[in-house]
Design a protein around this motif. Structure first.
Motif, PDB file in Angstrom:
ATOM      1  N   ILE A  43      11.661  -3.936  -4.385  1.00  0.00           N
ATOM      2  CA  ILE A  43      12.157  -5.304  -4.243  1.00  0.00           C
ATOM      3  C   ILE A  43      11.099  -6.169  -3.574  1.00  0.00           C
ATOM      4  CG2 ILE A  43      14.586  -4.628  -4.187  1.00  0.00           C
ATOM      5  CD1 ILE A  43      14.529  -5.001  -1.144  1.00  0.00           C
ATOM      6  N   ALA A  44      11.137  -7.454  -3.907  1.00  0.00           N
ATOM      7  CA  ALA A  44      10.159  -8.390  -3.353  1.00  0.00           C
ATOM      8  C   ALA A  44      10.747  -9.788  -3.358  1.00  0.00           C
ATOM      9  CB  ALA A  44       8.886  -8.374  -4.189  1.00  0.00           C
ATOM     10  N   GLU A  45      10.294 -10.606  -2.421  1.00  0.00           N
ATOM     11  CA  GLU A  45      10.681 -12.015  -2.414  1.00  0.00           C
ATOM     12  C   GLU A  45      10.101 -12.721  -3.641  1.00  0.00           C
ATOM     13  OE1 GLU A  45      12.573 -13.444  -0.198  1.00  0.00           O
ATOM     14  OE2 GLU A  45      12.572 -12.121   1.561  1.00  0.00           O
ATOM     15  N   ASP A  46       8.875 -12.321  -4.018  1.00  0.00           N
ATOM     16  CA  ASP A  46       8.175 -12.947  -5.138  1.00  0.00           C
ATOM     17  C   ASP A  46       7.610 -11.841  -6.030  1.00  0.00           C
ATOM     18  OD1 ASP A  46       6.566 -14.295  -6.899  1.00  0.00           O
ATOM     19  OD2 ASP A  46       5.505 -15.477  -5.387  1.00  0.00           O
ATOM     20  N   PRO A  47       8.370 -11.349  -6.996  1.00  0.00           N
ATOM     21  CA  PRO A  47       7.891 -10.274  -7.861  1.00  0.00           C
ATOM     22  C   PRO A  47       6.586 -10.601  -8.570  1.00  0.00           C
ATOM     23  CG  PRO A  47      10.256 -10.546  -8.114  1.00  0.00           C
ATOM     24  CD  PRO A  47       9.781 -11.696  -7.289  1.00  0.00           C
ATOM     25  N   GLY A  48       6.406 -11.865  -8.943  1.00  0.00           N
ATOM     26  CA  GLY A  48       5.171 -12.248  -9.613  1.00  0.00           C
ATOM     27  C   GLY A  48       3.949 -12.017  -8.735  1.00  0.00           C
ATOM     28  N   ALA A  49       4.066 -12.322  -7.460  1.00  0.00           N
ATOM     29  CA  ALA A  49       2.949 -12.115  -6.536  1.00  0.00           C
ATOM     30  C   ALA A  49       2.649 -10.638  -6.371  1.00  0.00           C
ATOM     31  CB  ALA A  49       3.278 -12.738  -5.182  1.00  0.00           C
ATOM     32  N   VAL A 107       9.801  -7.830   7.799  1.00  0.00           N
ATOM     33  CA  VAL A 107       9.246  -7.876   6.452  1.00  0.00           C
ATOM     34  C   VAL A 107       7.739  -7.681   6.515  1.00  0.00           C
ATOM     35  CG1 VAL A 107       8.936  -9.292   4.389  1.00  0.00           C
ATOM     36  CG2 VAL A 107      11.095  -9.381   5.657  1.00  0.00           C
ATOM     37  N   HIS A 108       7.229  -6.764   5.713  1.00  0.00           N
ATOM     38  CA  HIS A 108       5.792  -6.512   5.656  1.00  0.00           C
ATOM     39  C   HIS A 108       5.075  -7.751   5.117  1.00  0.00           C
ATOM     40  CE1 HIS A 108       1.976  -4.639   4.407  1.00  0.00           C
ATOM     41  NE2 HIS A 108       2.255  -3.717   5.297  1.00  0.00           N
ATOM     42  N   PRO A 109       3.851  -8.025   5.594  1.00  0.00           N
ATOM     43  CA  PRO A 109       3.127  -9.212   5.114  1.00  0.00           C
ATOM     44  C   PRO A 109       2.935  -9.274   3.603  1.00  0.00           C
ATOM     45  CG  PRO A 109       2.066  -8.333   7.082  1.00  0.00           C
ATOM     46  CD  PRO A 109       3.140  -7.358   6.702  1.00  0.00           C
ATOM     47  N   THR A 110       2.918  -8.121   2.926  1.00  0.00           N
ATOM     48  CA  THR A 110       2.756  -8.129   1.468  1.00  0.00           C
ATOM     49  C   THR A 110       4.060  -8.447   0.737  1.00  0.00           C
ATOM     50  OG1 THR A 110       3.044  -5.715   1.462  1.00  0.00           O
ATOM     51  CG2 THR A 110       0.782  -6.557   1.436  1.00  0.00           C
ATOM     52  N   GLY A 111       5.171  -8.521   1.464  1.00  0.00           N
ATOM     53  CA  GLY A 111       6.421  -8.974   0.883  1.00  0.00           C
ATOM     54  C   GLY A 111       7.045  -8.073  -0.145  1.00  0.00           C
ATOM     55  N   VAL A 112       6.906  -6.752   0.044  1.00  0.00           N
ATOM     56  CA  VAL A 112       7.477  -5.814  -0.918  1.00  0.00           C
ATOM     57  C   VAL A 112       7.917  -4.553  -0.184  1.00  0.00           C
ATOM     58  CG1 VAL A 112       5.196  -4.822  -1.451  1.00  0.00           C
ATOM     59  CG2 VAL A 112       7.073  -4.587  -3.099  1.00  0.00           C
ATOM     60  N   ALA A 113       8.975  -3.928  -0.690  1.00  0.00           N
ATOM     61  CA  ALA A 113       9.463  -2.660  -0.139  1.00  0.00           C
ATOM     62  C   ALA A 113      10.067  -1.854  -1.278  1.00  0.00           C
ATOM     63  CB  ALA A 113      10.501  -2.895   0.962  1.00  0.00           C
ATOM     64  N   ALA A 114      10.224  -0.555  -1.036  1.00  0.00           N
ATOM     65  CA  ALA A 114      10.772   0.305  -2.083  1.00  0.00           C
ATOM     66  C   ALA A 114      11.540   1.453  -1.454  1.00  0.00           C
ATOM     67  CB  ALA A 114       9.655   0.842  -2.984  1.00  0.00           C
ATOM     68  N   HIS A 158       0.827  -1.213   0.000  1.00  0.00           N
ATOM     69  CA  HIS A 158       0.000   0.000   0.000  1.00  0.00           C
ATOM     70  C   HIS A 158       0.862   1.264   0.000  1.00  0.00           C
ATOM     71  CE1 HIS A 158      -3.736  -2.147   0.178  1.00  0.00           C
ATOM     72  NE2 HIS A 158      -3.328  -2.833   1.222  1.00  0.00           N
ATOM     73  N   ALA A 159       1.988   1.227   0.706  1.00  0.00           N
ATOM     74  CA  ALA A 159       2.894   2.377   0.693  1.00  0.00           C
ATOM     75  C   ALA A 159       3.477   2.591  -0.702  1.00  0.00           C
ATOM     76  CB  ALA A 159       4.006   2.179   1.722  1.00  0.00           C
ATOM     77  N   VAL A 160       3.870   1.500  -1.350  1.00  0.00           N
ATOM     78  CA  VAL A 160       4.414   1.605  -2.708  1.00  0.00           C
ATOM     79  C   VAL A 160       3.339   2.111  -3.665  1.00  0.00           C
ATOM     80  CG1 VAL A 160       5.407   0.305  -4.623  1.00  0.00           C
ATOM     81  CG2 VAL A 160       6.105  -0.220  -2.277  1.00  0.00           C
ATOM     82  N   LYS A 161       2.143   1.550  -3.551  1.00  0.00           N
ATOM     83  CA  LYS A 161       1.027   1.945  -4.417  1.00  0.00           C
ATOM     84  C   LYS A 161       0.729   3.431  -4.307  1.00  0.00           C
ATOM     85  CE  LYS A 161      -2.967   1.493  -2.562  1.00  0.00           C
ATOM     86  NZ  LYS A 161      -4.169   0.917  -1.934  1.00  0.00           N
ATOM     87  N   HIS A 162       0.587   3.924  -3.073  1.00  0.00           N
ATOM     88  CA  HIS A 162       0.246   5.342  -2.893  1.00  0.00           C
ATOM     89  C   HIS A 162       1.366   6.259  -3.373  1.00  0.00           C
ATOM     90  CE1 HIS A 162      -2.930   4.158   0.269  1.00  0.00           C
ATOM     91  NE2 HIS A 162      -3.539   4.610  -0.807  1.00  0.00           N
ATOM     92  N   ALA A 163       2.590   5.883  -3.089  1.00  0.00           N
ATOM     93  CA  ALA A 163       3.711   6.722  -3.526  1.00  0.00           C
ATOM     94  C   ALA A 163       3.725   6.847  -5.051  1.00  0.00           C
ATOM     95  CB  ALA A 163       5.026   6.149  -3.015  1.00  0.00           C
ATOM     96  N   LEU A 164       3.563   5.739  -5.752  1.00  0.00           N
ATOM     97  CA  LEU A 164       3.525   5.777  -7.212  1.00  0.00           C
ATOM     98  C   LEU A 164       2.325   6.581  -7.706  1.00  0.00           C
ATOM     99  CD1 LEU A 164       4.487   2.082  -8.031  1.00  0.00           C
ATOM    100  CD2 LEU A 164       5.828   4.117  -8.607  1.00  0.00           C
ATOM    101  N   ARG A 165       1.197   6.365  -7.072  1.00  0.00           N
ATOM    102  CA  ARG A 165      -0.037   7.038  -7.508  1.00  0.00           C
ATOM    103  C   ARG A 165       0.077   8.551  -7.401  1.00  0.00           C
ATOM    104  NH1 ARG A 165      -4.963   4.289  -4.833  1.00  0.00           N
ATOM    105  NH2 ARG A 165      -4.640   2.811  -6.541  1.00  0.00           N
TER     106      ARG A 165
END
Length: 252
Positions: free
Chosen positions: A40-46, A78-85, A24-31
């Motif tokens: 970066i993410a453990e699973d980019p596809g997810a 690590v955030h439950p959504t598995g992504v950071a930026a 959600h942090a990545v989404k809002h920042a981009l938006r």
């Protein structure tokens, strides 16, 4: 060491970047136009699938930026959504200039010596949702601390967030929330106002109280001591009015 992890650490050490923790942090920042340098993410596809489902307006940007990396190598948790930026922090001079520009379409929220990082993040999230011009803090707390950005879900990029001294506050009538003030229900809060809220424990400081043009109180049942800081801000911004309907609607 993984090449992506090495680049992440070098970018952090260079400074001027903000950690965006979770989807959600990545989404809002981009938006809201952040200059996002790494995702970066453990699973980019997810993560790409999550963007497709929850935020198709930024799906292409997420797909272009996201890279595989071990988050545990660069983050304490690590955030439950598995992504950071990592994103560029907005220019301070431009932010201060924007806060001072008149006429303003919406108030500025002033937090007087806040102590709780999570509360400040919640206030930033509220201010962004209501379309406030910005959030200004006074005191030692850094409103761009990673825990504040985390609690604000990346919505620092949807408004202006700065730390200023009392003499640096933007122009405009200052309405300070205080139990001895006039009932807010009897007032109309102007768009160019500064809405000031005291610390969670001590309330408005004497120096800010002396600077206030109006003292304002929120309705509260007898024997209830106080509201949470974010609750007080939400009640006050709701009384002010919020964004027009056509601006308030949009993706979550």
């Amino acid at each position: 060491m993984d090449e992506t992890v090495r680049e992440w650490r070098e970018a952090e050490q260079a400074g001027g970047l903000v950690l965006l923790d979770g989807f959600h942090a990545v989404k809002h920042a981009l938006r809201f136009g952040a200059d996002v340098r790494m995702v970066i993410a453990e699973d980019p596809g997810a993560v790409r699938a999550l963007a497709r489902e929850l935020a198709p307006d930024v799906e292409d940007a997420v797909a272009r930026l996201v890279r595989r990396a071990g988050l545990k190598e660069v983050l304490p948790r690590v955030h439950p959504t598995g992504v950071a930026a990592l994103a560029v922090r907005p220019d301070r001079a431009a932010g201060i200039a924007g806060l001072g520009r008149l006429p303003r379409p919406a108030p500025v929220v002033v937090l007087d010596n806040p102590r709780n990082l999570g509360n400040v993040g919640a206030v930033v999230r509220l201010a962004a949702g209501f379309g406030a011009t910005g959030v200004v803090t006074r005191g030692d707390l850094d409103p761009w601390h990673p825990n504040v950005v985390r609690a604000g879900a990346g919505l620092h990029y949807a408004t202006t967030v700065e730390r200023l001294a009392l003499e640096e506050l933007p122009p405009g009538p200052l309405y300070a929330l205080d139990p001895e003030g006039e009932d807010i229900r009897a007032l109309t809060l102007p768009d160019d106002s500064l809405l000031a809220f005291g610390s969670e424990r001590h309330g408005i400081s004497p120096e800010l109280r002396a600077r206030a043009d109006h003292l304002v109180s929120l309705p509260m049942r007898t024997q209830v001591s106080s509201y949470n800081l974010a609750t007080s801000v939400a009640m006050t911004l709701f009384h002010w009015g919020g964004p027009p309907d056509e601006e308030g609607a949009g993706p979550a």
